[in-house]
Design an enzyme around this catalytic site. Structure first.
Site, PDB file in Angstrom:
ATOM      1  N   GLY A  67      38.939  51.676  39.945  1.00  0.00           N
ATOM      2  CA  GLY A  67      37.852  50.729  39.867  1.00  0.00           C
ATOM      3  C   GLY A  67      38.373  49.303  39.832  1.00  0.00           C
ATOM      4  O   GLY A  67      39.315  49.008  39.097  1.00  0.00           O
ATOM      5  N   THR A  68      37.749  48.439  40.605  1.00  0.00           N
ATOM      6  CA  THR A  68      38.226  47.064  40.774  1.00  0.00           C
ATOM      7  C   THR A  68      37.028  46.173  41.058  1.00  0.00           C
ATOM      8  O   THR A  68      36.020  46.640  41.584  1.00  0.00           O
ATOM      9  CB  THR A  68      39.228  46.997  41.950  1.00  0.00           C
ATOM     10  OG1 THR A  68      40.307  47.893  41.707  1.00  0.00           O
ATOM     11  CG2 THR A  68      39.778  45.589  42.150  1.00  0.00           C
ATOM     12  N   VAL A  69      37.148  44.885  40.740  1.00  0.00           N
ATOM     13  CA  VAL A  69      36.135  43.911  41.144  1.00  0.00           C
ATOM     14  C   VAL A  69      36.822  42.787  41.911  1.00  0.00           C
ATOM     15  O   VAL A  69      38.009  42.526  41.733  1.00  0.00           O
ATOM     16  CB  VAL A  69      35.361  43.341  39.937  1.00  0.00           C
ATOM     17  CG1 VAL A  69      34.577  44.441  39.240  1.00  0.00           C
ATOM     18  CG2 VAL A  69      36.287  42.639  38.961  1.00  0.00           C
ATOM     19  N   MET A 105      37.547  46.185  47.673  1.00  0.00           N
ATOM     20  CA  MET A 105      37.899  46.964  46.495  1.00  0.00           C
ATOM     21  C   MET A 105      38.032  48.440  46.844  1.00  0.00           C
ATOM     22  O   MET A 105      37.434  48.919  47.792  1.00  0.00           O
ATOM     23  CB  MET A 105      36.822  46.785  45.420  1.00  0.00           C
ATOM     24  CG  MET A 105      36.640  45.350  44.966  1.00  0.00           C
ATOM     25  SD  MET A 105      35.116  45.118  44.033  1.00  0.00           S
ATOM     26  CE  MET A 105      33.920  44.986  45.361  1.00  0.00           C
ATOM     27  N   SER A 163      41.210  44.171  37.936  1.00  0.00           N
ATOM     28  CA  SER A 163      41.057  45.624  37.926  1.00  0.00           C
ATOM     29  C   SER A 163      41.612  46.264  36.667  1.00  0.00           C
ATOM     30  O   SER A 163      42.646  45.849  36.144  1.00  0.00           O
ATOM     31  CB  SER A 163      41.774  46.209  39.140  1.00  0.00           C
ATOM     32  OG  SER A 163      41.758  47.621  39.112  1.00  0.00           O
TER      33      SER A 163
END
Length: 527
Positions: free
Chosen positions: A347-349, A429, A366
């Site tokens: 999961g990353t932004v 992402m 992240s």
């Protein structure tokens, strides 16, 4: 300068946003937080930071206060790179991992020093126009007063909940009553609000050297973990020289290792040596991009690590002779398996921002896997990332786990110049998808003249290891069948969000174009 059309041929809920000041990110409240800084007289750096800080609250399934971060900043004349990823604890015992097939995914063994807060302070100090504390106001308000959880974040939260039921620290902090929030449900993070205020008031000092650092270190000590107050005190974000590759009239930039951004440049370098006249969604076009990306990933997973431990250089992997040799192995009608492996998905932004004065930011943050390692420091709202899972346990590998070392990192902000002008800040992402996404989005705009929003909307493919490729719905079934005939093993996509989320800001003759991925809740906004 590359030109593109205004036709949007793929199903989407989005239209490009055209404005003099633009922010694009994966959650609407964070995008608006960035825009608010621009309206207050801040610049693109202020906007990106406010959005990133807010994302730790409103999209905790992709990042948090225990995250790492990377950035590329165009100040109007020069491109600057920042590596704010953390290292393994100095007291880590690498012997404990010998004989294991892989690093632990959960728990303190997967924790590295959090780096995102150091990115916020370094970027604000060097480039910011607003007071540091002002950047935290939206995030603190949402953490203290609550916010309505957006639909796709709620879905990711539910997926995390099912995987985290045996992690009591996550359950207590992020799953009140043992359940995730529903779409539209109001959710507050009071502990995180207090920590955000401490960071804002101290310019990050309390996080690395004050009472917040003491609480992190005390929880580690109570848990028998190696992370110490000295590890936190020693952490610094590093300014680095971005890598560059000339590609079909533009210059593409990525950050050097320990980021995997090098993979996108290798793949583009290979593609530049292959025919480019194929229609954009044809089997020939997809085949060459898949094959080039497999070769690039094989190179990167074999060589990339903390730069101090690497046995070759990025320059050697981008050398024209090496790229030509790799291109020569691409069979135009047959898939090959170069033996690459893929790390876990995570999961990353990501935030892209640009202002009317020409400053442009590509920023990524992240925790790796959603809520990270499953370790939440009591009373702080800090979910520590599990980036240590990115280390190798293979003896002698450049990325082998050792103390005080940065692990292989999947996060990678992208940037494009044309001549001496900034053209594009972008990111896609999605862990191992990221270099694949960079290649897919960029080639659509630069080679095929698609609008950046169309390039973001278009269906994607994802390498799953070996000859396995997952194709997102929207691909022509006849094209997928032809790729299968060439030896690509078509497999179902695993899990939600497997095709990532892209955000782009692209320079126009007058102003900017912002594009945001319909696979996320977010938006591009501007004025």
């Amino acid at each position: 300068m590359p030109t593109f059309g205004w036709v949007l041929p793929y199903p989407s809920r989005r239209s490009p946003v055209l404005a003099d000041n633009v922010v694009a990110t994966s959650q609407p409240l964070a995008a608006q937080a960035g825009l608010a800084m621009l309206r207050r007289g801040g610049n693109a750096v202020d906007a990106a930071l406010a959005a990133a800080i807010t994302l730790t609250v409103v999209e905790p399934t992709g990042n948090g206060l225990g995250s790492d971060a990377f950035a590329l900043v165009w100040d109007g004349r020069t491109l600057h790179g920042l590596n704010a990823s953390g290292r393994s604890p100095a007291g880590l015992d690498p012997e404990r991992f010998l004989g294991r097939e892989s690093m632990p995914l959960w728990g303190w063994d997967a924790v590295t020093v959090p780096g995102a807060v150091s990115a916020w302070t370094a970027l604000s100090q060097r480039f910011g126009a607003l007071e540091f504390a002002a950047l935290f106001e939206p995030a603190v308000a949402y953490a203290a007063g609550g916010f309505p959880v957006s639909p796709l974040v709620a879905a990711a939260w539910a997926a995390e909940a099912s995987a985290r039921r045996d992690q009591p620290e996550v359950t207590a902090a992020l799953l009140p009553g043992g359940r995730p929030p529903r779409p539209g449900q109001r959710f507050a993070l009071a502990d995180q609000a207090r920590t955000l205020r401490a960071i804002a008031e101290s310019h990050g000092e309390r996080f690395y050297r004050g009472d917040v650092a003491e609480r992190i270190a005390a929880h580690a000590a109570t848990s028998g973990a190696a992370l110490s107050a000295e590890d936190l005190d020693a952490h610094r974000a590093d300014w680095v020289q971005p890598l560059a590759l000339a590609y079909r009239g533009v210059t593409v930039h990525e950050l050097p290792p320990n980021s995997q951004g090098l993979a996108a440049l290798i793949a583009l370098g290979i593609l530049q040596r292959l025919p480019a006249e194929h229609p954009v969604d044809s089997a020939d076009a997809l085949h060459t991009r898949i094959e080039a990306t497999k070769l690039a990933l094989a190179d990167v997973y074999h060589h990339v690590a903390d730069p101090a431990a690497m046995k070759t250089t990025p320059e050697a992997l981008l050398d024209g002779g090496h790229l030509s040799r790799r291109a020569g192995t691409v069979d135009p009608v047959r898939a090959i398996d170069p033996g690459h492996g893929l790390p876990h998905r995570g999961g990353t932004v990501y935030v892209a921002a640009a202002d009317a004065e020409g400053t442009m930011v590509s920023f990524i943050q992240s925790s790796f896997h959603g809520f990270g390692a499953g370790v939440v420091v009591p009373g702080t709202g800090i979910s520590l990332s599990n980036r240590g899972a990115g280390f190798s346990t293979v003896p002698g590998h450049p990325n082998q786990v050792t103390p005080g070392k940065r692990p292989f990192h999947t996060t990678m902000p992208g940037f494009v110049r044309v001549g001496q002008r900034a053209l594009c800040a972008f990111g896609v992402m999605g862990a191992a998808l990221q270099p694949q996404g960079h290649v897919q989005v960029l080639t659509r705009v630069v080679e095929h003249g698609q609008n950046p929003q169309a390039a973001v909307d278009a269906p994607r493919w994802r390498l799953e290891g070996g000859l396995d490729v997952a194709f997102e719905p929207g691909h022509d079934p006849a094209v997928v069948a032809e790729l299968a005939r060439r030896g690509h093993r078509v497999v179902p996509a695993r899990g939600m969000g497997g095709f990532g989320g892209a955000q782009i800001v692209w320079r126009l003759e007058h102003g900017w174009l912002g594009a945001s991925d319909p696979r996320k809740d977010g938006q591009a906004v501007g004025f």
